[in-house]
Design a protein around this motif. Structure first.
Motif: not given
Length: 369
Positions: A43-47, A86-88, A92-93, A98-100
């Motif tokens: 449900x949350x990510x800091x990626x 996998x909940x997102x 988002x991933x 792309x950001x990284x």
């Protein structure tokens, strides 16, 4: 030195401790973000935070592979987090990837550009150093009864040459010394300094009269096309047997001499205009005389030293500090004096170029040693 012989490599980057900590922090950030993402659960990510890693890595290096490696690890970490979280939504991933990737390419590109600029700066500085060696030749440490030393400090941190000039020449008439300061800054001042030095190096060996030598330098400046610059200068002629010293002061700060711990000024017999301005006021240059004794130390300086200011706006007390310096070789005295000037001006640095030339008269038994 030709441009083709200049080095193509960027000088090695010596990382200060704080910068090295940035590199360590970049990789610690990768690990911390992955661990935090796993701990917080679905449900949350800091990626997206992982994009900072290649940016931090790029700030510590001059080779593009370091931010690329950091970016590759960050992308792998984002992919790992996608599998474990996998909940997102996939968007988002994908956005994190792309950001990284964008941060990695931008950081690597910035490193390449900075390295190219530093390489260009290295070329320019190498050429400037070669020009300085040709323009301002270091004087011999010993000439007959004299022991000499010179120091030159440009006000601009990256500069190597400027408008201050000096020369020491052993001539049939004695040891002749020139110290001058061109009005203004930049390349025009350097060109004027080169002209004055060229005339002095020829005339010092052919002109027996010191006042006439000063007039020849003045005439060379006034004869330059579109000349609007003048040069304050000191000319000295030291007898080869340690006898009297003749001097001409062309609008320059008076030199100082130290004898038995006391400091005095060499006052000219008549205040004269700088080189290039004699025709405007008329008259002639007058020669003064100084009778040196063994152990006397003479200090010639430009106003970059005497007019150096501290944080309170006070001028550097040159005569007072010169009197208090430890006895030593002229080179030691100049090094100590410049260090003291540096402490006086502090972080503000010098506002003008500074040239110092010291001359000490040795005892006769030391002349050949």
């Amino acid at each position: 030195m030709s441009a083709e012989s200049l080095p193509d490599a960027v000088p090695p980057l010596h990382l200060p401790r704080r910068t090295r900590l940035l590199l360590c922090g970049a990789f610690l950030l990768l690990g911390a973000a992955v661990v935090a993402d796993l701990v917080t659960g679905p449900g949350t990510t800091l990626s997206p935070v992982l994009a900072v890693a290649p940016i931090l890595a790029g700030a510590t290096t001059r080779t593009a592979r370091v931010p690329l490696i950091a970016g590759a690890i960050a992308i792998a970490a984002v992919a790992l987090l996608e599998l474990t979280n996998s909940g997102l939504p996939d968007s988002v991933h994908v956005t994190a990837l792309i950001t990284v990737l964008a941060a990695t390419l931008a950081s690597a590109g910035n490193v390449v550009l900075v390295a190219a600029r530093e390489r260009e700066l290295l070329h320019v500085r190498t050429v400037a150093e070669a020009a300085q060696r040709a323009l301002l030749r270091p004087p011999p440490e010993r000439i007959g009864p004299l022991r000499t030393a010179v120091r030159y400090v440009a006000a601009a941190a990256e500069a190597r040459i400027g408008g201050d000039l000096y020369e020491v020449a052993n001539t049939p008439y004695g040891v002749r010394i020139l110290l001058g300061d061109v009005q203004g800054h930049g390349l025009p001042a350097v060109e004027t300094a080169a002209d004055v030095l060229g005339v002095f190096r020829e005339a010092a060996r052919t002109e027996p009269d010191l006042a006439r030598l000063a007039e020849r330098l003045d005439a060379a400046l006034t004869g330059r096309p579109e000349n609007d610059r003048f040069v304050t200068a000191l000319l000295l002629n030291a007898a080869p047997d340690g006898g009297p010293v003749d001097f001409v002061n062309c609008g320059h700060p008076n030199p100082l001499y130290r004898r038995a711990g006391r400091v005095g000024e060499l006052e000219p017999p008549l205040h004269a205009p700088p080189l290039g301005l004699l025709g405007l006021v008329g008259g002639r240059y007058r020669v003064g005389r100084f009778e040196p004794r063994p152990g006397d130390l003479l200090l010639l300086h430009t106003d970059g030293v005497s007019e150096a200011r501290n944080a309170a706006g006070r001028f550097y007390p040159l005569a007072e500090r010169f009197a208090g310096l430890h006895a030593g070789s002229p080179a030691d005295v100049l090094d100590e004096l410049l260090a003291d000037v540096g402490r006086w001006v502090g972080l503000a640095g010098l506002a003008d170029d500074a040239a110092l030339l010291a001359v000490r008269w040795e005892r006769r038994e030391h002349w050949e040693h």
